[in-house]
Design a protein around this motif. Structure first.
Motif, PDB file in Angstrom:
ATOM      1  N   PHE A 113      50.455  34.719  44.712  1.00 26.73           N
ATOM      2  CA  PHE A 113      49.401  34.188  44.501  1.00 26.73           C
ATOM      3  C   PHE A 113      48.142  35.419  44.657  1.00 26.73           C
ATOM      4  CE2 PHE A 113      51.419  30.160  44.867  1.00 26.73           C
ATOM      5  CZ  PHE A 113      51.043  29.683  43.734  1.00 26.73           C
ATOM      6  N   LEU A 114      48.627  36.401  45.648  1.00 29.91           N
ATOM      7  CA  LEU A 114      47.753  37.698  45.721  1.00 29.91           C
ATOM      8  C   LEU A 114      47.930  38.626  44.931  1.00 29.91           C
ATOM      9  CD1 LEU A 114      45.599  39.025  47.535  1.00 29.91           C
ATOM     10  CD2 LEU A 114      47.333  39.735  48.804  1.00 29.91           C
ATOM     11  N   GLU A 115      49.257  38.862  44.438  1.00 28.53           N
ATOM     12  CA  GLU A 115      49.485  40.089  43.644  1.00 28.53           C
ATOM     13  C   GLU A 115      49.952  39.586  42.126  1.00 28.53           C
ATOM     14  OE1 GLU A 115      49.155  43.020  44.657  1.00 28.53           O
ATOM     15  OE2 GLU A 115      48.873  42.526  47.067  1.00 28.53           O
ATOM     16  N   ASN A 116      50.278  38.396  41.997  1.00 30.08           N
ATOM     17  CA  ASN A 116      50.825  37.939  40.633  1.00 30.08           C
ATOM     18  C   ASN A 116      49.724  37.881  39.700  1.00 30.08           C
ATOM     19  OD1 ASN A 116      52.535  35.893  38.820  1.00 30.08           O
ATOM     20  ND2 ASN A 116      53.528  37.242  40.019  1.00 30.08           N
ATOM     21  N   ASP A 117      49.287  38.623  38.745  1.00 32.90           N
ATOM     22  CA  ASP A 117      48.324  38.536  37.764  1.00 32.90           C
ATOM     23  C   ASP A 117      48.895  37.842  36.382  1.00 32.90           C
ATOM     24  OD1 ASP A 117      46.268  38.762  35.821  1.00 32.90           O
ATOM     25  OD2 ASP A 117      45.608  40.857  36.485  1.00 32.90           O
ATOM     26  N   PRO A 265      44.950  45.490  33.819  1.00 26.31           N
ATOM     27  CA  PRO A 265      44.084  44.722  34.761  1.00 26.31           C
ATOM     28  C   PRO A 265      43.051  45.868  35.511  1.00 26.31           C
ATOM     29  CG  PRO A 265      46.123  45.509  35.636  1.00 26.31           C
ATOM     30  CD  PRO A 265      46.431  45.823  34.255  1.00 26.31           C
ATOM     31  N   PRO A 266      41.893  45.272  35.622  1.00 27.75           N
ATOM     32  CA  PRO A 266      40.777  46.060  36.233  1.00 27.75           C
ATOM     33  C   PRO A 266      41.034  46.329  37.730  1.00 27.75           C
ATOM     34  CG  PRO A 266      40.072  44.121  35.755  1.00 27.75           C
ATOM     35  CD  PRO A 266      41.585  43.889  35.284  1.00 27.75           C
ATOM     36  N   PRO A 267      40.334  47.234  38.322  1.00 28.78           N
ATOM     37  CA  PRO A 267      40.439  47.401  39.705  1.00 28.78           C
ATOM     38  C   PRO A 267      40.096  45.934  40.375  1.00 28.78           C
ATOM     39  CG  PRO A 267      39.217  49.069  38.746  1.00 28.78           C
ATOM     40  CD  PRO A 267      39.467  48.084  37.591  1.00 28.78           C
ATOM     41  N   ARG A 268      41.037  46.095  41.343  1.00 27.60           N
ATOM     42  CA  ARG A 268      40.766  44.572  42.394  1.00 27.60           C
ATOM     43  C   ARG A 268      39.462  44.615  43.133  1.00 27.60           C
ATOM     44  NH1 ARG A 268      46.352  45.277  41.861  1.00 27.60           N
ATOM     45  NH2 ARG A 268      47.424  43.667  41.081  1.00 27.60           N
ATOM     46  N   ASP A 269      38.231  43.842  42.534  1.00 25.96           N
ATOM     47  CA  ASP A 269      36.948  44.021  43.312  1.00 25.96           C
ATOM     48  C   ASP A 269      37.124  42.936  44.376  1.00 25.96           C
ATOM     49  OD1 ASP A 269      36.627  41.410  41.860  1.00 25.96           O
ATOM     50  OD2 ASP A 269      35.294  42.458  40.645  1.00 25.96           O
ATOM     51  N   GLU A 270      35.915  42.904  45.124  1.00 22.69           N
ATOM     52  CA  GLU A 270      35.754  42.131  46.150  1.00 22.69           C
ATOM     53  C   GLU A 270      36.010  40.533  45.864  1.00 22.69           C
ATOM     54  OE1 GLU A 270      31.985  40.641  48.976  1.00 22.69           O
ATOM     55  OE2 GLU A 270      31.806  42.340  47.909  1.00 22.69           O
ATOM     56  N   LYS A 271      35.552  40.339  44.709  1.00 19.04           N
ATOM     57  CA  LYS A 271      35.250  38.797  44.324  1.00 19.04           C
ATOM     58  C   LYS A 271      36.782  38.470  44.068  1.00 19.04           C
ATOM     59  CE  LYS A 271      33.092  35.506  40.911  1.00 19.04           C
ATOM     60  NZ  LYS A 271      32.141  35.461  39.937  1.00 19.04           N
ATOM     61  N   LYS A 272      37.596  39.160  43.086  1.00 18.06           N
ATOM     62  CA  LYS A 272      39.054  38.922  42.674  1.00 18.06           C
ATOM     63  C   LYS A 272      39.681  38.611  44.064  1.00 18.06           C
ATOM     64  CE  LYS A 272      40.375  38.474  39.351  1.00 18.06           C
ATOM     65  NZ  LYS A 272      40.575  37.283  38.320  1.00 18.06           N
ATOM     66  N   ILE A 273      39.805  39.726  44.779  1.00 24.15           N
ATOM     67  CA  ILE A 273      40.634  39.413  46.146  1.00 24.15           C
ATOM     68  C   ILE A 273      40.209  38.221  46.771  1.00 24.15           C
ATOM     69  CG2 ILE A 273      41.072  40.610  48.455  1.00 24.15           C
ATOM     70  CD1 ILE A 273      42.389  41.938  45.947  1.00 24.15           C
ATOM     71  N   ALA A 274      38.869  37.888  47.030  1.00 24.05           N
ATOM     72  CA  ALA A 274      38.708  36.579  47.751  1.00 24.05           C
ATOM     73  C   ALA A 274      39.205  35.545  47.131  1.00 24.05           C
ATOM     74  CB  ALA A 274      36.947  36.704  47.847  1.00 24.05           C
ATOM     75  N   GLU A 275      39.065  35.466  45.632  1.00 27.03           N
ATOM     76  CA  GLU A 275      39.548  34.214  44.868  1.00 27.03           C
ATOM     77  C   GLU A 275      41.082  34.208  45.208  1.00 27.03           C
ATOM     78  OE1 GLU A 275      40.522  33.294  40.270  1.00 27.03           O
ATOM     79  OE2 GLU A 275      38.914  34.537  40.533  1.00 27.03           O
ATOM     80  N   ARG A 276      41.804  35.195  45.069  1.00 29.32           N
ATOM     81  CA  ARG A 276      43.214  35.135  45.347  1.00 29.32           C
ATOM     82  C   ARG A 276      43.506  34.837  46.842  1.00 29.32           C
ATOM     83  NH1 ARG A 276      45.766  39.984  41.539  1.00 29.32           N
ATOM     84  NH2 ARG A 276      44.824  39.259  39.324  1.00 29.32           N
ATOM     85  N   LEU A 277      42.855  35.355  47.803  1.00 36.40           N
ATOM     86  CA  LEU A 277      43.074  35.054  49.142  1.00 36.40           C
ATOM     87  C   LEU A 277      42.883  33.371  49.275  1.00 36.40           C
ATOM     88  CD1 LEU A 277      41.448  37.948  51.029  1.00 36.40           C
ATOM     89  CD2 LEU A 277      44.047  37.315  51.036  1.00 36.40           C
ATOM     90  N   ARG A 278      41.919  32.781  48.629  1.00 37.10           N
ATOM     91  CA  ARG A 278      41.841  31.181  48.757  1.00 37.10           C
ATOM     92  C   ARG A 278      42.828  30.654  48.008  1.00 37.10           C
ATOM     93  NH1 ARG A 278      35.918  33.101  48.487  1.00 37.10           N
ATOM     94  NH2 ARG A 278      35.310  32.580  50.504  1.00 37.10           N
ATOM     95  N   ASN A 279      43.339  31.012  46.735  1.00 39.37           N
ATOM     96  CA  ASN A 279      44.717  30.636  46.377  1.00 39.37           C
ATOM     97  C   ASN A 279      45.884  30.587  47.201  1.00 39.37           C
ATOM     98  OD1 ASN A 279      43.256  30.487  44.024  1.00 39.37           O
ATOM     99  ND2 ASN A 279      44.065  32.265  42.797  1.00 39.37           N
ATOM    100  N   VAL A 280      45.970  31.684  47.977  1.00 38.83           N
ATOM    101  CA  VAL A 280      47.054  31.881  49.238  1.00 38.83           C
ATOM    102  C   VAL A 280      46.894  30.668  50.177  1.00 38.83           C
ATOM    103  CG1 VAL A 280      47.853  32.983  50.885  1.00 38.83           C
ATOM    104  CG2 VAL A 280      47.244  33.978  48.866  1.00 38.83           C
TER     105      VAL A 280
END
Length: 445
Positions: A113-117, A265-280
């Protein structure tokens, strides 16, 4: 930069220089030089300002930092809530095994859920000898991939010596949530193969692409649900497949049509990383403290009566029961499982009549976290190639901490590793009829 800011920075630099001089740590000047070379003077001065502000008012709050801290707190809370006396964890060895299990769940959560797009998909291997979650199997490999229901995917692959392969779409209420149900599937016996008899293409989408032979539809129960592809590759060998370090499955997945044509895929920005961390975080909670633990809501084939196995039931049928809890079961498999409980001077004799026609059959021993025991060093799993099948397709298996002797010496053996409790888990794939219920008899040793 204002006059005050420059004065503040100059003061900090003088203080740093004085410290370097007084402590004779002149090697640290190299760090300053490298920092200036990397970031330039303006960048370096910005770092100094941020460092001063951090010391005065604390760490900068960003979306990703907040999500990371929430995740760290969640892991700590799970340790205290999930691995506690209210769930029966009091023995230090149980707690240690629980912490190993949690590390496996954490790793799986990050991988999935962090790395899988979903728009730039790739398969994530779900289990291994050092990665055991959700009922693994020494004779099987599992791969998962998050999908976007609006895209069209093409899976390409080649069958090797698998006894059974399946592709299953599992839906969930959110990314990271426990799966509700299997909504579509296809197995290797249903696939149209290329002329070589091994290669295939499989399309996955809402609408069937024109001219394709193999397709499974994305038909979500609710439009906002998420969907995941799960692949299963079962082998029947003399040595369990997971112990073959060179064994790899030949499968690939790509987006072939949809709004993401020529997608990168675009660069992983702050919002995207935060969203995926919450999925984790969601995945961790859903597969620990939020996971159903009420025996009354367990699948009918899973018995909690000690030393009694449930009657085999096909997961396709059982998954229609809304109280069964969903899960990652394969729809073609008949499952039978239950709790074993032994005293130090006891063992079990298990008798099972195998279906005459069956794509795959095996039995495993699990711990309380639904993880197989140590199949790298102990005989804790048996498939048909490893069993001594008698007349009438009967198998007789000794379940205990040491091999059978005396009048039981000809029985197959499942090693409990000295455990007094655990679970026994049978799989029968595509049998010609409903398998008979395996029978357990408690004996003194």
């Amino acid at each position: 930069m204002g006059l005050f800011s420059r004065a503040l920075v100059l003061g900090v630099l003088l203080a740093m220089g004085g410290k370097l001089f007084l402590t004779s740590e002149w090697s640290k000047t190299m760090k300053l030089r490298v920092a200036i070379d990397m970031f330039g003077w303006d960048g370096f001065l910005n770092i100094v300002q941020e460092s001063v502000a951090e010391r005065l008012i604390g760490k900068k709050e960003t979306e990703s930092r907040i999500a990371w801290q929430e995740l760290a707190m969640t892991i700590s809370d799970i340790d205290l809530q999930y691995l506690g006396p209210t769930r029966g964890f009091t023995d230090p060895s149980d707690l240690a095994e629980g912490h190993r299990f949690l590390s496996h769940v954490v790793k799986q959560a990050f991988d999935s859920f962090l790395e899988n797009d979903p728009a730039f998909p790739s398969f994530v291997e779900f289990v291994s000898p050092i990665q055991k979650v959700l009922g693994d199997n020494p004779d099987a490999f599992y791969h998962i991939c998050n999908l976007d229901s609006d895209l069209v995917y093409k899976v390409t692959g080649r069958i090797q010596d698998e006894a059974y392969i399946s592709f299953t779409l599992a839906e969930a209420k959110c990314r990271g949530c426990f799966t509700n149900a299997a909504i579509a599937d296809i197995n290797n016996f249903q696939l149209a193969l290329e002329p070589d008899g091994k290669s295939f293409e499989l399309y996955i989408s809402k609408e069937r692409p024109e001219g394709v032979d193999n397709w499974i539809p994305i038909e979500l129960t609710e439009p906002d649900y998420e969907v995941m592809l799960v692949t299963r590759h079962y082998y029947e060998r003399k040595e369990c497949a997971q112990n073959d370090r060179n064994l790899k499955q030949v499968i690939n997945i790509e987006v072939v049509h949809g709004r993401q044509i020529d997608y990168r895929p675009p660069p992983r920005d702050e919002k995207k990383i935060a969203e995926r961390l919450r999925n984790v975080k969601t995945f961790l909670l859903e597969h620990t403290v939020r996971m159903k633990s009420d025996p009354s809501t367990s699948p009918s084939w899973f018995s909690f009566t000690p030393n009694v196995l449930g009657k085999p039931v096909q997961f396709r049928e059982d998954s229609k029961n809304k109280n069964s809890g969903g899960g990652f079961g394969a729809v073609d498999i008949y499952y039978s499982a239950g709790l074993f409980k032994l005293a130090s001077d006891e063992a079990l004799i298990m008798e099972a009549t195998l279906p005459r026609d069956c794509a795959f059959a095996s039995v495993n021993l699990w711990n309380r976290f639904l993880q197989t025991l140590d199949y790298e060093n102990h005989q804790v799993s048996l498939n048909r190639k490893q069993m001594h099948i008698k007349e009438g397709n009967l198998v007789r298996i000794w379940i205990g901490p040491s091999p059978p002797t005396g009048r039981y010496k000809d029985l197959d053996w499942l090693d409990t590793e000295g455990r007094v409790t655990g679970f026994i888990f049978w799989r029968f794939i595509l049998p010609d009829k409903i398998p008979e219920q395996p029978r357990l008899t408690l004996v003194k040793v």
